[in-house]
Design an enzyme around this catalytic site. Structure first.
Site, PDB file in Angstrom:
ATOM      1  N   SER A  83       0.829  -1.205   0.000  1.00 38.52           N
ATOM      2  CA  SER A  83       0.000   0.000   0.000  1.00 38.52           C
ATOM      3  C   SER A  83       0.860   1.250   0.000  1.00 38.52           C
ATOM      4  O   SER A  83       1.981   1.255   0.529  1.00 38.52           O
ATOM      5  CB  SER A  83      -0.891   0.005   1.250  1.00 38.52           C
ATOM      6  N   TYR A 121      -2.265  -0.172  10.043  1.00 37.67           N
ATOM      7  CA  TYR A 121      -2.450  -0.719   8.694  1.00 37.67           C
ATOM      8  C   TYR A 121      -1.163  -0.594   7.894  1.00 37.67           C
ATOM      9  O   TYR A 121      -0.703  -1.569   7.271  1.00 37.67           O
ATOM     10  CB  TYR A 121      -3.585   0.022   7.991  1.00 37.67           C
TER      11      TYR A 121
END
Length: 357
Positions: free
Chosen positions: A146, A171
């Site tokens: 990501s 995350y």
């Protein structure tokens, strides 16, 4: 450009997170374009967002009959993962299963450790043991990272050569952990692996927790939308078709195996950005979205947009800008995401109108 060293014909491809936005679109494209490959899909179908969207995506995949196999399980279940590998012997693995969302990682960290860390570990172990007893095993592991790994890096555009040691959310930390775990397994067990850092993926039948989808729901309900950092955020919005195109190209070239001077493997390991290389200001983005929602008939032509927006400070875990340097992707695969934001939001708006009537 790199030469492809993997041929999809006759292959079995495991796609984890297959009911997700990217996973379903990838599986559909593969099954459409290659009539002699098989996709094994696994997804736990959590209720992080509306599960009817996940089942809607799966409906398209079931039309491919026996060439698509769906397993309703979590990759955090090691026994299930091992059974999948033992039964289907996938030659290519695309790991897209993950608990997504920056802000939700503050509320429910357990979900991120279970799916993103334990789940990915199970996939790595299964890939490792796919070579047992002299078997050819997995030819290429491709996995989702990501843009969040870049944290609050000041240097833009973000390059895969940049240090990414300061995540600003759990995350992001799990995604950086995935890259480190993959590197270790590539080094130890000679597993060809490629990580892809996705930049703000959007499009039809996407995730309702993403801004463009959430804004649409709220505007339609007459609610006020909050525009963070007073509208000064910039995002490298990447249309779903561009993401899928990038994944498919990358899947077809596994990093080559080589030994170093010490006789030990040099990790067959790569990481690429997949982004639009053109960050958009959040206020401009919202304006285009409004115009396309009106054009598609989702909102009335006289909708009072100013009365339904509120400029607010930055949220914890967010970053002010995401901006992908896609030079290595262009150099190695001759591809650069290029779908204009207006075109992508128009496609989303038309889908939204049709789906929600």
């Amino acid at each position: 450009m790199l030469q492809y060293n993997i041929n999809f014909h006759g292959k079995t491809i495991l796609v984890t997170g297959v009911a997700g936005f990217i996973g379903a679109n990838l599986a559909k494209r593969l099954l459409n374009e290659y009539n002699d490959l098989r996709v094994i899909g696994i997804d736990s179908i959590t209720d992080y967002y509306d599960v009817t969207l996940k089942y809607e995506r799966l409906k398209d995949l079931y039309t491919f009959g026996q060439r698509f196999v769906f397993v309703h399980e979590s990759i955090a279940n090691r026994e299930v993962v091992n059974k999948l590998f033992a039964e289907y012997h996938p030659q290519i693995v695309v790991n897209l299963a993950a608990q997504a969302g920056v802000r939700y990682s503050i509320e429910n960290p357990d979900a991120y450790i279970e799916s993103n860390i334990i789940g990915f570990y199970n996939i790595l172990e299964a890939c490792r043991h796919s070579y047992d007893d002299g078997k050819e095993g997995v030819e290429h592991l491709v996995y989702a990272s990501s843009s969040s790994v870049y944290g609050s890096n000041k240097k833009v555009p973000y390059s895969t050569e940049d240090k990414v040691d300061n995540p600003v959310s759990l995350y992001a930390a799990t995604k950086k952990s995935n890259e480190l775990m993959a590197h270790a397994y590539s080094k130890l067990y000679n597993i060809p692996s490629t990580g892809l850092r996705f930049f703000t993926v959007y499009g039809p039948c996407g995730r309702p927790d993403m801004a463009y989808f959430g804004f649409t729901n709220k505007l339609l309900a007459g609610q006020t939308i909050k525009i963070f950092n007073y509208g000064n955020c910039k995002r490298d919005f990447t249309y779903i078709d561009d993401i899928v195109e990038g994944i498919i190209r990358v899947m077809q070239h596994a990093p080559e195996r080589h030994n170093g001077e010490d006789g030990l493997p040099i990790p067959p390991y790569k990481v690429y950005n997949i982004g639009n290389n053109n960050p958009e200001n959040l206020l401009d983005f919202v304006t285009i979205l409004q115009e396309e929602l009106i054009r598609a008939g989702v909102l009335p032509i006289d909708y009072d947009f100013e009365a339904h927006k509120e400029l607010v400070p930055m949220q914890p875990g967010d970053v002010p800008v995401t901006y992908a340097d896609t030079t290595p992707l262009e150099k190695d695969f001759g591809f650069k995401p290029c779908t204009p934001l207006r075109e992508g939001l128009a496609a989303f708006s038309i889908w939204y109108k049709e789906y929600y009537n």
